[in-house]
Design a protein around this motif. Structure first.
Motif, PDB file in Angstrom:
ATOM      1  N   TRP A  76      26.952  46.050  28.947  1.00 52.65           N
ATOM      2  CA  TRP A  76      28.264  46.210  29.581  1.00 52.65           C
ATOM      3  C   TRP A  76      28.111  46.365  31.090  1.00 52.65           C
ATOM      4  N   ARG A  77      28.857  45.562  31.855  1.00 58.78           N
ATOM      5  CA  ARG A  77      28.783  45.602  33.314  1.00 58.78           C
ATOM      6  C   ARG A  77      30.184  45.635  33.928  1.00 58.78           C
ATOM      7  N   LYS A  78      30.223  46.114  35.151  1.00 57.17           N
ATOM      8  CA  LYS A  78      31.470  46.186  35.924  1.00 57.17           C
ATOM      9  C   LYS A  78      31.240  45.474  37.249  1.00 57.17           C
ATOM     10  N   GLY A  79      32.325  44.944  37.848  1.00 58.14           N
ATOM     11  CA  GLY A  79      32.191  44.293  39.142  1.00 58.14           C
ATOM     12  C   GLY A  79      33.525  43.827  39.678  1.00 58.14           C
ATOM     13  N   SER A  80      33.493  43.177  40.827  1.00 61.20           N
ATOM     14  CA  SER A  80      34.695  42.632  41.438  1.00 61.20           C
ATOM     15  C   SER A  80      35.138  41.389  40.684  1.00 61.20           C
ATOM     16  N   GLN A  81      36.450  41.211  40.592  1.00 60.58           N
ATOM     17  CA  GLN A  81      36.928  40.001  39.913  1.00 60.58           C
ATOM     18  C   GLN A  81      36.829  38.765  40.801  1.00 60.58           C
ATOM     19  N   TRP A  82      36.587  38.941  42.113  1.00 60.73           N
ATOM     20  CA  TRP A  82      36.505  37.816  43.045  1.00 60.73           C
ATOM     21  C   TRP A  82      35.059  37.360  43.125  1.00 60.73           C
ATOM     22  N   PHE A  83      34.808  36.124  42.770  1.00 59.73           N
ATOM     23  CA  PHE A  83      33.442  35.652  42.541  1.00 59.73           C
ATOM     24  C   PHE A  83      33.226  34.285  43.161  1.00 59.73           C
ATOM     25  N   GLU A  84      31.957  33.855  43.099  1.00 60.06           N
ATOM     26  CA  GLU A  84      31.555  32.490  43.444  1.00 60.06           C
ATOM     27  C   GLU A  84      30.486  32.082  42.449  1.00 60.06           C
ATOM     28  N   VAL A  85      30.682  30.919  41.813  1.00 62.30           N
ATOM     29  CA  VAL A  85      29.705  30.423  40.833  1.00 62.30           C
ATOM     30  C   VAL A  85      29.456  28.945  41.085  1.00 62.30           C
ATOM     31  N   ASP A  86      28.336  28.474  40.528  1.00 57.74           N
ATOM     32  CA  ASP A  86      28.040  27.055  40.621  1.00 57.74           C
ATOM     33  C   ASP A  86      28.634  26.328  39.425  1.00 57.74           C
ATOM     34  N   ARG A  87      28.421  25.016  39.375  1.00 61.00           N
ATOM     35  CA  ARG A  87      29.054  24.216  38.329  1.00 61.00           C
ATOM     36  C   ARG A  87      28.507  24.551  36.942  1.00 61.00           C
ATOM     37  N   GLU A  88      27.238  24.875  36.847  1.00 59.69           N
ATOM     38  CA  GLU A  88      26.649  25.200  35.551  1.00 59.69           C
ATOM     39  C   GLU A  88      27.322  26.423  34.938  1.00 59.69           C
ATOM     40  N   ILE A  89      27.457  27.497  35.724  1.00 60.52           N
ATOM     41  CA  ILE A  89      28.069  28.706  35.189  1.00 60.52           C
ATOM     42  C   ILE A  89      29.548  28.484  34.919  1.00 60.52           C
ATOM     43  N   ALA A  90      30.234  27.770  35.809  1.00 57.48           N
ATOM     44  CA  ALA A  90      31.658  27.502  35.605  1.00 57.48           C
ATOM     45  C   ALA A  90      31.876  26.765  34.285  1.00 57.48           C
ATOM     46  N   THR A  91      31.021  25.799  33.979  1.00 56.81           N
ATOM     47  CA  THR A  91      31.149  25.046  32.726  1.00 56.81           C
ATOM     48  C   THR A  91      30.902  25.949  31.530  1.00 56.81           C
ATOM     49  N   GLU A  92      29.916  26.839  31.634  1.00 55.05           N
ATOM     50  CA  GLU A  92      29.621  27.750  30.533  1.00 55.05           C
ATOM     51  C   GLU A  92      30.753  28.752  30.313  1.00 55.05           C
ATOM     52  N   VAL A  93      31.393  29.178  31.378  1.00 54.04           N
ATOM     53  CA  VAL A  93      32.487  30.145  31.248  1.00 54.04           C
ATOM     54  C   VAL A  93      33.661  29.528  30.483  1.00 54.04           C
ATOM     55  N   TYR A 124      40.661  46.593  31.336  1.00 51.63           N
ATOM     56  CA  TYR A 124      40.621  45.762  32.551  1.00 51.63           C
ATOM     57  C   TYR A 124      39.521  44.704  32.461  1.00 51.63           C
ATOM     58  N   SER A 125      39.767  43.697  31.634  1.00 47.68           N
ATOM     59  CA  SER A 125      38.752  42.678  31.385  1.00 47.68           C
ATOM     60  C   SER A 125      38.395  41.882  32.633  1.00 47.68           C
ATOM     61  N   ASP A 126      39.310  41.802  33.604  1.00 45.76           N
ATOM     62  CA  ASP A 126      38.995  41.043  34.817  1.00 45.76           C
ATOM     63  C   ASP A 126      37.874  41.699  35.624  1.00 45.76           C
ATOM     64  N   GLU A 127      37.609  42.987  35.403  1.00 45.61           N
ATOM     65  CA  GLU A 127      36.525  43.679  36.095  1.00 45.61           C
ATOM     66  C   GLU A 127      35.247  43.720  35.269  1.00 45.61           C
ATOM     67  N   HIS A 128      35.318  43.244  34.014  1.00 50.38           N
ATOM     68  CA  HIS A 128      34.158  43.396  33.137  1.00 50.38           C
ATOM     69  C   HIS A 128      33.694  42.110  32.478  1.00 50.38           C
ATOM     70  N   TYR A 129      34.599  41.185  32.184  1.00 44.31           N
ATOM     71  CA  TYR A 129      34.178  40.008  31.421  1.00 44.31           C
ATOM     72  C   TYR A 129      33.113  39.196  32.147  1.00 44.31           C
ATOM     73  N   LEU A 130      33.429  38.701  33.348  1.00 42.30           N
ATOM     74  CA  LEU A 130      32.477  37.823  34.036  1.00 42.30           C
ATOM     75  C   LEU A 130      31.197  38.572  34.419  1.00 42.30           C
ATOM     76  N   PRO A 131      31.265  39.815  34.955  1.00 45.50           N
ATOM     77  CA  PRO A 131      30.009  40.527  35.229  1.00 45.50           C
ATOM     78  C   PRO A 131      29.138  40.688  33.978  1.00 45.50           C
ATOM     79  N   THR A 132      29.760  41.009  32.835  1.00 45.30           N
ATOM     80  CA  THR A 132      28.992  41.170  31.594  1.00 45.30           C
ATOM     81  C   THR A 132      28.437  39.832  31.117  1.00 45.30           C
ATOM     82  N   TYR A 133      29.277  38.797  31.128  1.00 45.85           N
ATOM     83  CA  TYR A 133      28.862  37.483  30.626  1.00 45.85           C
ATOM     84  C   TYR A 133      27.729  36.913  31.473  1.00 45.85           C
ATOM     85  N   VAL A 134      27.870  36.937  32.792  1.00 47.17           N
ATOM     86  CA  VAL A 134      26.838  36.373  33.676  1.00 47.17           C
ATOM     87  C   VAL A 134      25.544  37.180  33.580  1.00 47.17           C
ATOM     88  N   SER A 135      25.657  38.514  33.420  1.00 48.94           N
ATOM     89  CA  SER A 135      24.450  39.339  33.304  1.00 48.94           C
ATOM     90  C   SER A 135      23.689  39.035  32.017  1.00 48.94           C
TER      91      SER A 135
END
Length: 410
Positions: A281-298, A317-328
Motif C-alpha cells: 500500500w502506497r500514498k502519493g500525489s495524484q498529479w503524475f507523469e508516466v511513459d507510454r508503457e506505464i500508461a498502456t498498462e494502467v 481516496y483512491s486518487d491518492e493511492h491507486y497509481l502510487p500502489t500500482y506503479v510500486s
C-alpha cells in the motif's frame, strides 16, 4: 366512220384502268401512313425503354436507405430485371474502388471526438505493437492532460507556454459534462475536450477520469509521455526545458511512499487481499507523469483497479493511492518516487495552500524553479519541479507579466 369514232370516243377499257390507278394510289398512301406511324411509334418506344431501367434504378436508390432500418418483407426483385443492388453499385460506382490503406492511416492522430464508452475506449487504447522499432519516422509528443472542474482560468498562461511548439505536444481536457463553456477557435485548447462523465473529487470516479484521459491520449501513437495537471497548475519553465526534461529521462514521476497513520496505512482495506497487501500500500500525489508503457498498462489493468473500485470507498481516496500502489508493485525499478508538480503542505490541513495575486512575485517563482535538490537520471539537480499548484484565477495577470522574464516564454 370508224376512224372518226375512234378519235372522239376512247375505248371502253379506259374507265377501268383509271379506277384501278386510283385504288393503287390509295394503297400507296395508306401504306406510307402506316409505315410513318410505325416509325414514330418505334422511336417513341425506343426512347421510353432506354429511360425505363434508369427510372427503376433511381427509384430503388431513392428508397434504398429505408431498407437498412426497415427491411422489406417481400422477396428480392427478379434477377431478369437486372436491377443493381447496393453491393453492385459500390463495385461499379463512377468513383471506383476505395484507395488502399497504408500505415499512415493507422498511425495518424485520430479525431478527439468519438462515441466509444469506457469499456470500448480502454480496450482500444490497450492495443500495442509487439515488434520493437518503428518502420517510419515520427516526432514524439508530450500529452498534457488537464483534469478540471470547469473553466481553465489560467489558459492564457499555457497559451504562451505552448506557442511556437506545434507538433511536439497534444492537449486533452477532461471537464465535468455539465460545464458548457467553450474556448475561442484560435486557442490551443479549442476542441480538445474529451468525451467525459461526471467527476467527483476524491472518489473512484477521479481515477476513472484519469484512466479516461490516458486512454484518449494513447489513441495518438505519437504521444510518448503523459502529464496529468489540474486547472490550478502553472508551468515553471518554458516548453523547451520541459520537453527535453521528459524526453531525456529514463524514469517516470509518480510520487509513492509508505505513510503510517490515518491518511496512509489506515486507509487500506483488508478485503483487498490477496491482490493488494498492506506492505504494498502506497500514498502519493495524484498529479503524475508516466511513459507510454506505464500508461498502456494502467488502462489495461483488470487486476488491481477493480479491487480499488470495490473496496476503496470515498474516505479511502483512491486518487491518492491507486497509481502510487500500482506503479510500486509493477514498475518500482523505473519510478523516481516523486512528482513533478510542486505544492505547499506547510500550513497543514487536508488541502494544500492556495496562491492569490499578491503571492506571485519574482522571488517566489524563482524559489519554485530552483529551490530544491533532487535526482535526475542518477545525478543531482536543482530542477526538481516542472509545474506548481494551486494558483487562483486572480493570479493570472502577474503570471503573464513575469512569465516572459523568468520562464523565458516566447
Amino acid at each position: 366512220m370508224k376512224t372518226t369514232q375512234q378519235q372522239h370516243h376512247p375505248p371502253s377499257s379506259f374507265p377501268k384502268h383509271f379506277f384501278n390507278a386510283q385504288i393503287h394510289l390509295h394503297k400507296i398512301i395508306s401504306n406510307f401512313l402506316i409505315f410513318a406511324f410505325g416509325v414514330a411509334l418505334g422511336a417513341s418506344l425506343n426512347i421510353y425503354l432506354k429511360d425505363f431501367p434508369f427510372q427503376l434504378y433511381s427509384t430503388q436508390n431513392k428508397y434504398s436507405h429505408l431498407s437498412t432500418n426497415n427491411p422489406p418483407s417481400s422477396s428480392p426483385p427478379p434477377q431478369s430485371l437486372n436491377i443493381p443492388t447496393n453491393q453492385t453499385k459500390a463495385k461499379t460506382s463512377a468513383a471506383g474502388p476505395a484507395p488502399p490503406i497504408g500505415l499512415k492511416e493507422y498511425t495518424k492522430s485520430p479525431n478527439i471526438l468519438h462515441e466509444m464508452d469506457d469499456d470500448e475506449l480502454l480496450w482500444r487504447a490497450s492495443l500495442v505493437p509487439r515488434r520493437r522499432g518503428l518502420p517510419f519516422k515520427r516526432t514524439p509528443k508530450v500529452a498534457f492532460m488537464f483534469l478540471t472542474r470547469g473553466r481553465l482560468a489560467l489558459a492564457p498562461l499555457w497559451e504562451m507556454f505552448f506557442k511556437g511548439h506545434e507538433g511536439l505536444y497534444s492537449i486533452y481536457v477532461h471537464a465535468n459534462p455539465g460545464f458548457n463553456d467553450t474556448m475561442p477557435e484560435n486557442s490551443v485548447f479549442y476542441g480538445r475536450r474529451v468525451p467525459s462523465k461526471n467527476v467527483t473529487w476524491g472518489e473512484p470516479n477521479m481515477v476513472k477520469a484519469e484512466r479516461r484521459l490516458l486512454a484518449n491520449a494513447l489513441l495518438d501513437f505519437s504521444n510518448q509521455r503523459f502529464v496529468l495537471l489540474s486547472e490550478s497548475c502553472i508551468p515553471l519553465f518554458n516548453f523547451n526545458v520541459v520537453y527535453s526534461y521528459l524526453m531525456d529521462s529514463n524514469q517516470t514521476f509518480v510520487e509513492a511512499y509508505d505513510l503510517p497513520g490515518p491518511v496512509g496505512r489506515e486507509r487500506y482495506r483488508h478485503k483487498m487481499r490477496p491482490q493488494i497487501t498492506l506492505d504494498q500500500w502506497r500514498k502519493g500525489s495524484q498529479w503524475f507523469e508516466v511513459d507510454r508503457e506505464i500508461a498502456t498498462e494502467v488502462v489495461s489493468d483488470e487486476k488491481y483497479f477493480p479491487v480499488f473500485t470495490k473496496y476503496c470507498t470515498p474516505s479511502c481516496y483512491s486518487d491518492e493511492h491507486y497509481l502510487p500502489t500500482y506503479v510500486s508493485i509493477k514498475f518500482w525499478k523505473k519510478n523516481s518516487n516523486r512528482t513533478l508538480t510542486w505544492v505547499d503542505w506547510s500550513k497543514g490541513g487536508p488541502h494544500p495552500s492556495k496562491f492569490m495575486r499578491t503571492d506571485v512575485t519574482i522571488d517566489f517563482l524563482k524559489k519554485l524553479r530552483h529551490g530544491s535538490k533532487c535526482e535526475y537520471n542518477g545525478k543531482r539537480t536543482n530542477i526538481c519541479y516542472l509545474f506548481a499548484r494551486k494558483f487562483l484565477p486572480n493570479s493570472l495577470d502577474r503570471l503573464l507579466r513575469f512569465a516572459p522574464k523568468i520562464m523565458k516564454f516566447n
